[in-house]
Design a protein around this motif. Structure first.
Motif, mmCIF file in Angstrom:
data_model
loop_
_atom_site.group_PDB
_atom_site.id
_atom_site.type_symbol
_atom_site.label_atom_id
_atom_site.label_comp_id
_atom_site.label_asym_id
_atom_site.label_seq_id
_atom_site.Cartn_x
_atom_site.Cartn_y
_atom_site.Cartn_z
ATOM 1 N N THR A 106 0.013 -1.031 76.184
ATOM 2 C CA THR A 106 1.257 -0.267 76.160
ATOM 3 C C THR A 106 1.348 0.389 74.791
ATOM 4 O O THR A 106 0.750 -0.092 73.827
ATOM 5 N N ASP A 152 0.965 8.072 79.000
ATOM 6 C CA ASP A 152 1.524 6.986 79.816
ATOM 7 C C ASP A 152 1.988 7.539 81.156
ATOM 8 O O ASP A 152 2.583 8.607 81.230
ATOM 9 N N GLN A 192 4.431 6.794 84.123
ATOM 10 C CA GLN A 192 5.563 5.900 84.354
ATOM 11 C C GLN A 192 6.266 6.243 85.665
ATOM 12 O O GLN A 192 6.301 7.390 86.086
ATOM 13 N N ARG A 206 7.030 0.773 86.823
ATOM 14 C CA ARG A 206 5.605 1.037 86.613
ATOM 15 C C ARG A 206 5.357 1.701 85.269
ATOM 16 O O ARG A 206 6.052 2.632 84.871
ATOM 17 N N TYR A 207 4.334 1.220 84.563
ATOM 18 C CA TYR A 207 3.915 1.802 83.292
ATOM 19 C C TYR A 207 2.420 1.586 83.154
ATOM 20 O O TYR A 207 1.952 0.445 83.212
ATOM 21 N N ARG A 208 1.637 2.664 83.025
ATOM 22 C CA ARG A 208 0.180 2.552 82.874
ATOM 23 C C ARG A 208 -0.288 3.521 81.811
ATOM 24 O O ARG A 208 0.193 4.650 81.760
ATOM 25 N N GLY A 241 7.713 3.988 75.313
ATOM 26 C CA GLY A 241 7.232 2.714 75.843
ATOM 27 C C GLY A 241 8.314 1.652 75.795
ATOM 28 O O GLY A 241 9.498 1.968 75.623
ATOM 29 N N ALA A 300 7.816 12.109 80.990
ATOM 30 C CA ALA A 300 7.369 11.108 81.972
ATOM 31 C C ALA A 300 8.249 11.270 83.207
ATOM 32 O O ALA A 300 9.348 11.832 83.129
ATOM 33 N N THR A 310 9.972 9.165 84.493
ATOM 34 C CA THR A 310 11.193 8.379 84.322
ATOM 35 C C THR A 310 12.196 9.032 83.365
ATOM 36 O O THR A 310 13.329 8.584 83.257
ATOM 37 N N ARG A 312 13.593 3.993 79.971
ATOM 38 C CA ARG A 312 12.914 2.701 79.759
ATOM 39 C C ARG A 312 13.332 1.668 80.798
ATOM 40 O O ARG A 312 12.525 0.926 81.337
ATOM 41 N N ALA A 353 11.464 2.154 84.078
ATOM 42 C CA ALA A 353 10.056 1.748 84.116
ATOM 43 C C ALA A 353 9.891 0.236 84.009
ATOM 44 O O ALA A 353 9.006 -0.340 84.628
ATOM 45 N N TRP A 354 10.736 -0.403 83.230
ATOM 46 C CA TRP A 354 10.522 -1.815 82.923
ATOM 47 C C TRP A 354 11.302 -2.783 83.789
ATOM 48 O O TRP A 354 11.260 -3.990 83.570
#
Ligand SMILES: Cc1cc2nc3c(=O)[nH]c(=O)nc-3n(C[C@H](O)[C@H](O)[C@H](O)COP(=O)(O)OP(=O)(O)OC[C@H]3O[C@@H](n4cnc5c(N)ncnc54)[C@H](O)[C@@H]3O)c2cc1C
Ligand code: SF4
Ligand code: SF4
Ligand code: FES
Lengths: 269, 378
Positions: free
Chosen positions: B39, B57, B59, B63-65, B80, B165, B167, B354, B357-358
């Motif tokens: 991350t 990233d 997102q 999801r976060y990759r 992030g 992103a 998101t 955030r 995504a989280w």
């Protein structure tokens, strides 16, 4: 914010599990002044810090007086304190009862249980020679007679104000009312134009009291109440005391019913 | 070179280290994006080599990759799980030491030494988040002194976002993607087949002093064109996405819907895990912990981040005021988007995405807003 160090000058057992501390600043400086309805954060060494209302007179400038019920870790530690023992104090915090609005008014003080403690500074101020209130009536409900606060003082107050008491449970010798304190209000005549009410007690009791007062046409703007929520910082930073848009530590604990009634009737806010 | 305010300059990408070194020379520890555990988080950096060059990233809800980019951009990603909050309102800090001696209790504040930090790569939404925390900690009767000192000593190098992103929804919250609050230096990264450079502009005297030391050349109108186009690209990505909504009436909307059945619907999905509050750059709640050592003569007070999703948070004798997930999520979302306005005259959400995504179960604050808007108008 770092607490100031105070020591217990006097300790009074009100009844088992509830006690009053007179606390004095360790250094020679006088205590800070306060408004009735404000509170301090009391720190018991290592145990933690809790909000406790002022319950002494604003005119007694040498000490703060606090009446505390023993519940959990912190209040148990405070209960252990004896005369001479020290504790930390931050405060005073919050907005208190609007004493200035009592001039020319009949003042209705409505207390449930420990709710009398935060109202006591107001009683002192209203009984003082500087008070411009026309009339003071105190409605006080307790669990039972042995669990009434300030019983000696109540007798003195009775000479100077109208006192009506009620208990949930009568014990031998109890001559007065039995039942909720709000029932006392039902039987009371109120001049809605010239009265102001201050309520402190469990939320459910305050709800019923407000209902009675509204039935008697007391305007919302003439009703004040004191709220309680978890508090960590007392200065609007920790977020714990939030109640809708209000921070109880800085916008309260005393609120005018007119300002907060939509929130007051919501659950789990 | 002698630089002027409001004029933009060009710094070639291979000279990025000159900026980092100038900041270090000026006494700052530089904090910037770095890759840790797949991350991009914020941490100390020594040179441009520490930056996630060539990474982006991906997102989405829950999801976060990280993914390789086609190019070698330094700031080609969004936000992030960390926010700069961790350097201003520390996750955990000691507030005081207390000692019991023969003559009683003594309490001493713990004043930690504060190193000036340079935030390299702060986004517009993040500048807005700091401005929001400023209102919480510095605008009332009482100030958070620790926060104040850390806050006053930072240097901000803000980056204009040139991509968003999935998101991100700063355009809905009016906080980006172009840097829209004061910073010390503002940079835009431009990368294409032919060139890779940064457009720089100083926003303060401190920024000017740093800019003067850099090997820059004045920007031309062509450079400005490229900058405009790059930022528009981010704007367009968000406008075309599903997280675009009208945020002007959210306060009234949520007050009207305080008893809506939609809250119970969210509560069925939400785990009350508190992730959303911990990743949020504006969430400011904290708790304190009082402890003693074994002798019982030494006590400490610590302050740490807390979350309105825990049961203890609203505990008063007899139980929690907010006993279930429904009341806790309602508190969180209503606070962010509604009561915050009354408390601090601003929204509590900057649209950084955030929390979207989280969230382990993919609860999306924008989707919930839109559901309330739909239910409200039907
Ligand atoms: C403005 C205000 C004035 C108060 N005035 C008085 C008073 O004059 N006398 C008195 O006896 N009590 C008063 N209280 C309640 C008192 O603060 C709690 O009884 C006390 O915090 C319980 O702490 P504990 O650790 O002993 O109990 P526990 O039940 O173990 O509580 C654990 C923690 O939860 C929090 N907490 C629990 N109950 C309350 C509560 N009712 N209010 C706020 N936080 C709570 C505290 O952080 C406490 O440390 C007041 C509360 C407020 C908000
Ligand atoms: S609520 Fe979510 S989108 Fe808004 S600022 Fe916080 S983390 Fe970012
Ligand atoms: S919304 Fe998501 S991240 Fe927030 S508490 Fe619920 S499950 Fe956790
Ligand atoms: S007690 Fe911390 S915000 Fe009110």
């Amino acid at each position: 914010m770092i607490p100031d160090i105070f020591y217990v000058q006097r300790r009074i057992e009100e009844y088992p599990g509830t006690f009053t501390l007179h606390i004095k600043k360790k250094e020679a400086h006088p205590r800070l002044s306060f408004q009735p309805g404000q509170f301090n954060m009391l720190y018991a060494f290592g145990a933690g810090e809790v909000p406790i209302s002022m319950s002494g007179s604003v005119y007694n400038t040498s000490v703060y007086i606090h009446t505390i019920r023993t519940l959990g870790q912190v209040t148990q530690a405070l209960e252990q304190l004896r005369e001479g023992d020290q504790l930390g104090v931050r405060g005073p915090f919050g907005k208190g009862w609007p004493v200035g609005k009592t001039a020319g008014k009949t003042v209705l003080l409505i207390a449930g249980g420990l709710g009398l403690a935060p109202l006591r500074p107001l009683v002192y101020s209203l009984l003082d020679k500087n008070s411009a209130a026309t009339d003071v009536r105190l409605f006080y409900g307790a669990k039972s007679q042995p669990e009434m606060l300030y019983s000696v003082e109540l007798k003195h107050w009775e000479q100077q104000l109208t006192l009506q008491t009620s208990v949930d449970m009568a014990t031998p010798g109890w001559q007065s009312n039995v039942g909720a304190v709000t029932h006392l209000l039902t039987a009371t005549k109120i001049d809605p134009e010239n009265s102001i009410a201050f309520i402190c007690g469990p939320e459910i009791m305050m709800r019923f009291a407000i209902q009675e007062l509204i039935k008697k046409n007391l305007p919302r703007a003439s009703i004040y109440l004191s709220m309680e929520r978890n508090m960590k910082c007392a200065i609007g930073h920790c977020g714990h005391c939030q109640w809708g848009p209000a921070f109880i530590c800085k916008d309260g604990p005393v609120f005018c019913y007119q300002e907060i009634y939509p929130w007051f009737h919501r659950q789990e806010v | 070179m002698k630089v002027q305010n409001a004029t933009s300059y060009i710094l070639l990408s291979d000279k990025l280290n000159s900026l980092i070194h100038s900041l270090q020379q000026a006494g700052y520890q530089v904090i910037g994006p770095v890759i840790v555990d797949q991350t991009i988080i914020y941490d100390h950096i020594n040179s441009a080599d520490d930056l996630p060059q060539g990474w982006t990233d991906e997102q989405d809800k829950g999801r976060y990759r990280l993914k390789r980019r086609q190019d070698s951009a330094y700031f080609g990603f969004n936000v992030g799980p960390n926010s700069w909050k961790k350097y201003l309102q520390l996750p955990r800090r000691q507030v005081w030491n207390a000692q019991k001696t023969a003559d009683g209790i003594h309490i001493e504040p713990v004043n930690s030494a504060i190193t000036p930090l340079a935030f390299l790569g702060i986004r517009s939404c993040e500048l807005h988040a700091i401005a929001i925390q400023d209102r919480v900690f510095l605008s009332g009767e009482y100030h958070n002194e620790d926060y104040k000192q850390r806050r006053q000593s930072i240097f901000t190098v803000a980056v204009n976002c040139t991509q968003a992103a999935a998101t991100c929804f700063c355009t809905s919250m009016n906080t980006g993607p172009a840097v829209s609050l004061p910073c010390d230096l503002e940079i835009t990264e431009i990368i294409n087949d032919n060139e890779h450079y940064f457009l720089l502009r100083c926003g303060s005297e401190k920024g000017e002093l740093i800019l003067q030391q850099l090997p820059v050349t004045p920007a031309t109108s062509e450079h400005h064109q490229q900058q405009k186009a790059a930022i528009s690209q981010a704007e367009e990505q968000m406008s075309a996405g599903p997280r675009m909504f009208d945020s002007s009436d959210l306060q009234a909307l949520l007050y009207r819907n305080y008893e809506s059945p939609l809250w119970s619907d969210i509560a069925e999905r939400c785990l009350s895990c508190a992730n959303c509050t911990l990743v949020c750059p504006t969430c400011f709640c904290s708790s304190v912990e009082d402890t003693t050592d074994l002798s019982g003569d030494h006590a400490e007070r610590w302050e740490q981040w807390d979350s309105c999703f825990t049961a203890d948070f609203s505990y008063i004798h007899g139980g929690s005021v907010r006993p279930d997930t429904r009341s806790r999520y309602r508190q969180w979302m209503t606070h962010k988007l509604a009561t915050w306005h009354e408390q601090f005259n601003t929204s509590g959400c900057v649209g950084c995405g955030r929390c979207v995504a989280w969230c382990p179960v993919g609860i999306d604050i924008t989707e919930e807003v839109i559901r309330f808007q739909k239910a409200d108008s039907s």
